[in-house]
Design an enzyme around this catalytic site. Structure first.
Site, PDB file in Angstrom:
ATOM      1  N   VAL A  30       0.976  -1.112   0.093  1.00 50.90           N
ATOM      2  CA  VAL A  30       0.116  -0.029   0.135  1.00 50.90           C
ATOM      3  C   VAL A  30       0.794   1.311   0.041  1.00 50.90           C
ATOM      4  CG1 VAL A  30      -1.728   1.499   1.224  1.00 50.90           C
ATOM      5  CG2 VAL A  30      -1.809  -0.917   1.153  1.00 50.90           C
ATOM      6  N   CYS A  31       2.217   1.142   0.766  1.00 56.53           N
ATOM      7  CA  CYS A  31       2.973   2.264   0.971  1.00 56.53           C
ATOM      8  C   CYS A  31       3.404   2.654  -0.290  1.00 56.53           C
ATOM      9  CB  CYS A  31       4.128   2.047   1.756  1.00 56.53           C
ATOM     10  SG  CYS A  31       3.454   1.827   3.627  1.00 56.53           S
ATOM     11  N   THR A  32       3.799   1.552  -1.219  1.00 61.94           N
ATOM     12  CA  THR A  32       4.170   1.966  -2.568  1.00 61.94           C
ATOM     13  C   THR A  32       3.376   2.032  -3.847  1.00 61.94           C
ATOM     14  OG1 THR A  32       6.180   0.331  -2.045  1.00 61.94           O
ATOM     15  CG2 THR A  32       5.986   0.681  -4.285  1.00 61.94           C
ATOM     16  N   TYR A  72       2.493   6.566  -1.994  1.00 70.16           N
ATOM     17  CA  TYR A  72       3.261   7.629  -2.390  1.00 70.16           C
ATOM     18  C   TYR A  72       3.006   8.303  -3.525  1.00 70.16           C
ATOM     19  CZ  TYR A  72       7.559   9.134  -4.618  1.00 70.16           C
ATOM     20  OH  TYR A  72       8.591   9.848  -5.515  1.00 70.16           O
TER      21      TYR A  72
END
Length: 203
Positions: free
Chosen positions: A93-95, A99
Site C-alpha cells: 500500500v505504501c508503494t 506515495y
C-alpha cells in the site's frame, strides 16, 4: 477503523487477510485511536528524524546518526510542511497507493509554498533506496526516518506490526504543519485519497 498495510488490513481486534479471509487474533491493536492534536507545537519535541540517505563510501559525507539528525525546529520552524507517514518502505500500500498521489501532486503542494516530507519508522538507508527506486525527486519530496520510533512513541502513534514481521512502526497518518504548529492531522484509512485530502488543508 482499519489501517492498510501491504496486502493486509489491520483492524482493532484482528488482521484480516484479503486473499483467503483468514483471521488472526491480535489484541495488541485493541487500543484507542491516537492522534496529534491540532495546535500542538512540534518544535517543543526533543525527537529528531534522520535524513534518508545512501550509505556513503568515499564521497566525504558522514554516515553518523548525529550528523544526519534533524530537530523538529529545523524541520518545521518558519515553514509550511505536509507530512505523510508510511508504516514501512517497500510494502504494497505504501508503494502502490500512498506515495504515488503525493508524487503526482508535489508541484501543487510546492506552488502553495508547502514542503513535503515522507516520514517512516525505518532504516534511513532503506527509506532512501525505496524512494530512489520509485523515481522520487528529492528536491520535491524529502524522506526522513524515525529510526527508534522516538517521535512515534512520544505521540502514541507507534504500532507493533510483528505479526507481519515488521516490528514496531508508526501508524499511517498525515498532517499539515505551519511554523511548527499542527494545523490538521489525519489518520489515513484510504491511502489513495490522502494527498488530495491533505492538499485541501494547506492554506
Amino acid at each position: 477503523m482499519k489501517v492498510a498495510l501491504g496486502r493486509l488490513f489491520v483492524q482493532p481486534q484482528r488482521i484480516l487477510n484479503v486473499n483467503n479471509k483468514q483471521e488472526i487474533s491480535l489484541s495488541i491493536f485493541a487500543r484507542q485511536k491516537r492522534m496529534i492534536s491540532v495546535g500542538t507545537d512540534l518544535t517543543k519535541s526533543s525527537a529528531t528524524w534522520q535524513q534518508a540517505r545512501p550509505w556513503h563510501m568515499d564521497d566525504g559525507s558522514s554516515n553518523l546518526a548525529k550528523d544526519n539528525a534533524r530537530t523538529m525546529t529545523e524541520l518545521f520552524k518558519g515553514k509550511k510542511v505536509a507530512v505523510f507517514c508510511v508504516p514501512a518502505p517497500f510494502t504494497g500500500v505504501c508503494t502502490n497507493a500512498h506515495y504515488p498521489p503525493y508524487k503526482a501532486k508535489a508541484d501543487e503542494f510546492l506552488n502553495k509554498g508547502c514542503a513535503i516530507i515522507c516520514y517512516s519508522v525505518a532504516c534511513p538507508y532503506a527509506h532512501y533506496n525505496w524512494a530512489k527506486g520509485m523515481g522520487n525527486e528529492f528536491n520535491k519530496i524529502s524522506f526522513f526516518a524515525d529510526v527508534d520510533a522516538d517521535f512515534a512513541k512520544e505521540f502514541k502513534l507507534d504500532r507493533d506490526y510483528s505479526v507481519v514481521s515488521l516490528g514496531v512502526r508508526a501508524e499511517r497518518f498525515s498532517m499539515f504543519v505551519d511554523d511548527g504548529i499542527v494545523k490538521s492531522f489525519l489518520t489515513v484509512e484510504d491511502a489513495t485519497k490522502d494527498a488530495e485530502t491533505l492538499l485541501a488543508q494547506v492554506n
